[in-house]
Design a protein around this motif. Sequence first.
Motif, short mmCIF file in Angstrom:
data_model
loop_
_atom_site.label_atom_id
_atom_site.label_comp_id
_atom_site.label_asym_id
_atom_site.label_seq_id
_atom_site.Cartn_x
_atom_site.Cartn_y
_atom_site.Cartn_z
N MET A 1 29.92 25.30 30.29
CA MET A 1 31.12 25.73 30.99
C MET A 1 30.82 25.81 32.48
SD MET A 1 33.41 29.15 30.45
CE MET A 1 32.64 30.34 31.50
N SER A 2 31.67 25.23 33.27
CA SER A 2 31.50 25.23 34.72
C SER A 2 32.24 26.42 35.33
CB SER A 2 32.05 23.92 35.29
OG SER A 2 31.86 23.89 36.67
N LEU A 3 31.62 27.03 36.30
CA LEU A 3 32.21 28.18 36.99
C LEU A 3 33.16 27.71 38.07
CD1 LEU A 3 32.19 31.27 37.58
CD2 LEU A 3 30.32 30.80 39.19
N THR A 4 34.30 28.34 38.17
CA THR A 4 35.24 28.03 39.25
C THR A 4 35.16 29.14 40.29
OG1 THR A 4 37.09 29.24 38.26
CG2 THR A 4 36.82 26.90 37.63
N PHE A 5 35.60 28.83 41.49
CA PHE A 5 35.67 29.85 42.53
C PHE A 5 36.59 30.99 42.10
CE2 PHE A 5 34.24 26.42 45.41
CZ PHE A 5 33.26 27.09 46.12
N ALA A 6 37.68 30.66 41.42
CA ALA A 6 38.63 31.69 40.99
C ALA A 6 38.00 32.64 39.98
CB ALA A 6 39.89 31.05 40.41
N ALA A 7 37.24 32.09 39.04
CA ALA A 7 36.59 32.94 38.03
C ALA A 7 35.52 33.82 38.68
CB ALA A 7 35.98 32.08 36.93
N LEU A 8 34.77 33.25 39.63
CA LEU A 8 33.79 34.04 40.36
C LEU A 8 34.47 35.19 41.09
CD1 LEU A 8 31.00 34.69 41.55
CD2 LEU A 8 31.48 32.98 43.33
N ARG A 9 35.54 34.89 41.80
CA ARG A 9 36.24 35.92 42.57
C ARG A 9 36.72 37.06 41.68
NH1 ARG A 9 38.91 36.04 47.41
NH2 ARG A 9 36.99 34.98 48.02
N GLU A 10 37.36 36.70 40.57
CA GLU A 10 37.91 37.73 39.68
C GLU A 10 36.82 38.66 39.16
OE1 GLU A 10 40.42 38.16 35.51
OE2 GLU A 10 40.24 36.18 36.44
N ALA A 11 35.75 38.09 38.63
CA ALA A 11 34.67 38.91 38.08
C ALA A 11 33.90 39.63 39.18
CB ALA A 11 33.73 38.03 37.26
N ASN A 12 33.71 38.97 40.30
CA ASN A 12 32.92 39.52 41.39
C ASN A 12 33.57 40.77 41.99
OD1 ASN A 12 30.65 39.39 43.03
ND2 ASN A 12 31.42 37.74 44.31
#
Length: 108
Positions: A1-12
Amino acid sequence: MSLTFAALREANVLRCNTAFGVGSGDHLNEWTPSDWLMATTGELGELANMLKKRLRGDDIPQIDIEHEVADVAIYLDLLAARLGSDLGEAVRRKFNQVSARKNTDIRI
């Protein structure tokens, strides 16, 4: 699974605001943009030190270097969040701007 900037932002941001700080629930905004920049720069310094040591012949495992690169990305995203910037969109725009300036059709 590739990480997206949006997924990083949400979790971060969620982790930042719930697991760190002094209990306000808004740790992201407890620090100024300058604070986040200093934290990011600190992580860049740690990465630079590892690469310097590797260049000098020390055995620095690749995974340790990758962890430092990841720390830089995580803090950079928090800085962008604090500034109200969408890091993924900013990277896309800048990448395409440089591609246009370099007269290449490579775009994201």
